[in-house]
Enzyme design. Sequence first.
Site, PDB file in Angstrom:
ATOM      1  N   CYS A 103       0.842  -1.258  -0.061  1.00 55.07           N
ATOM      2  CA  CYS A 103       0.138  -0.081   0.078  1.00 55.07           C
ATOM      3  C   CYS A 103       0.946   1.291   0.020  1.00 55.07           C
ATOM      4  CB  CYS A 103      -0.878  -0.150   1.297  1.00 55.07           C
ATOM      5  SG  CYS A 103      -2.431   1.200   0.946  1.00 55.07           S
ATOM      6  N   HIS A 133      -3.471  -5.622   1.119  1.00 53.88           N
ATOM      7  CA  HIS A 133      -2.766  -5.842   2.318  1.00 53.88           C
ATOM      8  C   HIS A 133      -2.704  -7.407   2.608  1.00 53.88           C
ATOM      9  CE1 HIS A 133      -2.188  -1.467   4.008  1.00 53.88           C
ATOM     10  NE2 HIS A 133      -3.416  -1.336   3.135  1.00 53.88           N
ATOM     11  N   GLU A 147      -1.051  -8.901   4.834  1.00 51.10           N
ATOM     12  CA  GLU A 147      -0.869  -9.003   6.163  1.00 51.10           C
ATOM     13  C   GLU A 147      -2.168  -8.991   6.931  1.00 51.10           C
ATOM     14  OE1 GLU A 147      -1.010  -4.572   6.125  1.00 51.10           O
ATOM     15  OE2 GLU A 147      -0.458  -6.102   4.716  1.00 51.10           O
TER      16      GLU A 147
END
Length: 231
Positions: A86, A203, A205
Amino acid sequence: MRVGIPVFPGSNCDRDVGWVVESVLGHEAVYLWHSERDLKNVDCIIIPGGFSYGDYLRAGAMAKISPITEAICEFAEKGGLVMGICNGFQILLEAGLLPGAMLPNKTLSFICKFVHLRLENNEIPFTRLYKKGEVLKIPIAHAEGNYTCPEETLKEIEENGQVVVRYCSPEGVVSEDYNPNGSLNNIAGICNKRGNVFGLMPHPERASEAILGSEDGLRMFKSIVESITKV
């Protein structure tokens, strides 16, 4: 394995990445303050999402001239693995480690939702545990994710296989209907020619544990581990 995670004023996903590295994968997360140049002998770098320096000027524009980013550029030039997520992707673009730039989303609004991605390149260290053509479910959260570049650059990255993931339908169909931000050719993430630098707007994660609604992002981190530990 030691994973370096830069921390800029405004970063808000550094601890999220650190959680995956330490609590999910069992490796060491090393936080790197923006004003320092010491990478502390890390094995790879993951630049997290957030709003470095408040996104003043442009997203990533101020972070690119910070001491830690200068050190990361030197690390990448020597072949070190660097992933930007990002805002991390935006920083990689601003720093010139990846080609192109980001524009505001076509909706001119912040978008936070799950999207689907088609995996286009599984031959780089960050995606080796995926199958080409596989569809992933990973969330986005950005206001400036509209990837753009000159026509000749677009032609080059397409021909070189530098497009790593594209926005698509749940079935893997790539069309404007499934393009959340207006990005050229539905591009969600690209790598450099050498394949050691990778940036993406979604994202991973936030899609690394079942409790979050998807584990499709976890293999990106596992791919990095395998690429480094099996060298």
